[in-house]
Write an enzyme that holds these catalytic residues in place. Structure first.
Site, PDB file in Angstrom:
ATOM      1  N   GLU A 286      39.711 109.857  93.754  1.00 12.85           N
ATOM      2  CA  GLU A 286      39.072 110.793  92.829  1.00 12.85           C
ATOM      3  C   GLU A 286      39.934 112.036  92.616  1.00 12.85           C
ATOM      4  OE1 GLU A 286      34.409 110.343  92.853  1.00 12.85           O
ATOM      5  OE2 GLU A 286      34.917 112.359  93.494  1.00 12.85           O
ATOM      6  N   HIS A 307      43.986  87.610 107.318  1.00 11.57           N
ATOM      7  CA  HIS A 307      43.684  86.221 106.957  1.00 11.57           C
ATOM      8  C   HIS A 307      43.035  86.129 105.587  1.00 11.57           C
ATOM      9  CE1 HIS A 307      44.798  84.571 110.914  1.00 11.57           C
ATOM     10  NE2 HIS A 307      44.637  85.855 111.228  1.00 11.57           N
ATOM     11  N   LYS A 421      28.463 108.899  83.811  1.00 17.03           N
ATOM     12  CA  LYS A 421      27.135 109.523  83.964  1.00 17.03           C
ATOM     13  C   LYS A 421      26.552 109.844  82.584  1.00 17.03           C
ATOM     14  CE  LYS A 421      27.538 112.084  88.347  1.00 17.03           C
ATOM     15  NZ  LYS A 421      27.478 113.439  88.902  1.00 17.03           N
TER      16      LYS A 421
END
Ligand code: PA5
Length: 444
Positions: A286, A307, A421
């Site tokens: 961010e 793995h 938002k």
């Protein structure tokens, strides 16, 4: 020193003169930060926070945590992003990723409001049945939809269970000092409130009430956490990378980025590091990912991910570098049992401590990945203690800020988060967003 940066595995990728060449840019970033003259300079409260925190509020956090520990079986921390990741990361790192299942005299802790999920909210309501509950809603803006919805649900649950008056004693609010919907609401109803300081952004707020209250509820020594951060604050003042590992880390990241290493993988060797990795990803992602720039922060837990993603890291696209966080004394000792029959052929490991095997796995992996063309930075944490973790948190916050300034971005804003938002509010029909709703609907 609780945090040590080892650059030995970088010698094939970075020459000595490159550290010298980048020093002026480190110094420039240092001066921007220390003189508070860079972009985002109204969000630098975290720089001196480990020394300058509000001592009166700190004492209130401790007594609220004690009250919470005494009065509930389940504590729910409601928040998203910087308003939850730090607390969860510290609790899992220092206690356990299985914190709710270990033997303890502190409440179980659940995190809510960090997603939009009917399944998880219904499940948590069911888990809460027949238990005593306290909640802490954490939101700096006080308007973020995900925690606001969760708060409404759990507040209603508490009010039904205890009545409005008793529910008040079980609801703790962490938000802006004076403004915002949540602050107004808390003052009106009379909840105890804690402050997200104006000059500390969400992802830099773990050492404020945002992180400290849930962390203290888990029984973690928040004095030691702050002391570690304070010692790191004192330690990492010098602008020269040879005297400042946090700045050196920022310099290395920028050198590698300019060579096309656009993805950094934070590597942990313990499952208790998983959420710390998530906290780190938010901090760097961010802060740096903007203006078309930034290193993409990824994370793995080895051996598990050796793995799965190990193949890609060894031989996939060569735009990667790794930062390996190795934790010294974890406090646990376990040795491989002996088997006189040795049917599994494992007796060459009989009596060997798992920590030793882990260390050798790490060394082998480091060398293999370096041979595969992946630069490896090694960061050693002295032990799994609150002090060392506080030190590490400050190290990363400082490195992130300096690295962001070196990259030429504002490390303290998050305009990209606001974009989603806004669209969500518009599409959900929130008043005030009518003008963009129609345009968005046409594009769906
Ligand atoms: O780092 C940040 O600022 C963000 O991740 C915020 O913490 C997150 O968006 C939550 O915001 P708020 O605390 O206002 O609900």
């Amino acid at each position: 020193m609780s945090v040590k940066l080892i650059d030995r595995y970088l010698s094939e990728f970075i020459s000595e003169h490159e550290y010298q060449n980048i020093q002026p840019q480190v110094s420039a970033a240092h001066h921007l930060l220390r003189s508070k003259s860079g972009v985002g300079n109204d969000f630098l409260g975290w720089v001196t926070l480990p020394e300058d925190y509000d001592k009166e509020e700190f004492a209130r956090i401790k007594s609220a945590a004690e009250q919470i520990r005494k009065s509930c079986d389940i504590f729910i921390a409601i928040g998203i992003g910087g308003s939850y990741l730090g607390a969860r990361a510290v609790i899992e790192f220092l206690k356990s990723p299985n914190y709710n299942n270990i033997k303890k005299d502190t409440p179980d802790i659940y995190f809510a409001g960090c997603d939009i999920s009917a399944a998880s909210i219904s499940e948590l309501l069911e888990i809460c049945e027949g238990k005593d509950i306290c909640i802490n809603v954490i939101s700096k803006s006080g308007t973020t939809t995900e925690p606001a919805v969760a708060f409404r649900v759990f507040r209603e649950m508490l009010e039904k269970k205890y009545g409005k008056e008793e529910a008040k004693n079980r609801i703790f609010v962490t938000t802006d000092r004076e403004k915002g919907t949540l602050k107004n609401f808390a003052d009106k109803v009379g909840y105890q409130t804690f402050v997200v300081p104006d000059d500390v952004g969400g992802r830099f707020s773990v050492l404020t009430a945002v992180g400290l209250l849930p962390i203290a509820v888990a029984g973690i020594d928040i004095d030691m956490l702050m002391r570690g951060a304070r010692d790191a604050q004192i330690k990492y003042c010098d602008e020269k990378t040879e005297n400042n590992d946090a700045y050196k880390y920022a310099a290395i990241r920028n050198i590698l980025y300019r060579k096309g290493k656009t993805t950094e993988i934070l590597v942990g060797y313990e499952s208790y590091s998983r959420m710390m990795n998530e906290w780190w990803k938010q901090l760097f992602g961010e802060s740096e990912g903007k203006d078309g720039r930034g290193i993409f922060p990824a994370s793995v837990i080895f051996s598990t991910d050796l793995h799965s993603l190990g193949q890609y890291i060894q031989q996939g696209m060569r735009n990667l570098f790794e930062t390996v966080v190795s934790v010294g004394n974890s406090g646990a000792v376990f040795t491989v049992p002996d088997d006189p029959d040795n049917i599994d052929g494992l007796n060459f490991l009989s009596g060997v401590e798992l920590d030793k095997i882990k260390k050798i796995a790490m060394q082998g992996t480091l060398l293999a990945h370096v041979d595969g063309g992946v630069p490896n930075i090694l960061i050693e944490l002295e032990d799994r203690s609150a002090y060392s973790l506080g030190y590490f948190i400050y190290f990363m916050e400082l490195a992130c800020a300096v690295s962001g300034y070196m990259l030429g971005v504002n490390p303290f804003n998050q305009p990209g988060v606001e974009a989603y938002k806004k669209n969500m509010f518009a599409l959900l029909g929130k008043p005030g967003y009518e003008d963009i709703r129609e345009q968005l609907q046409k594009r769906l």
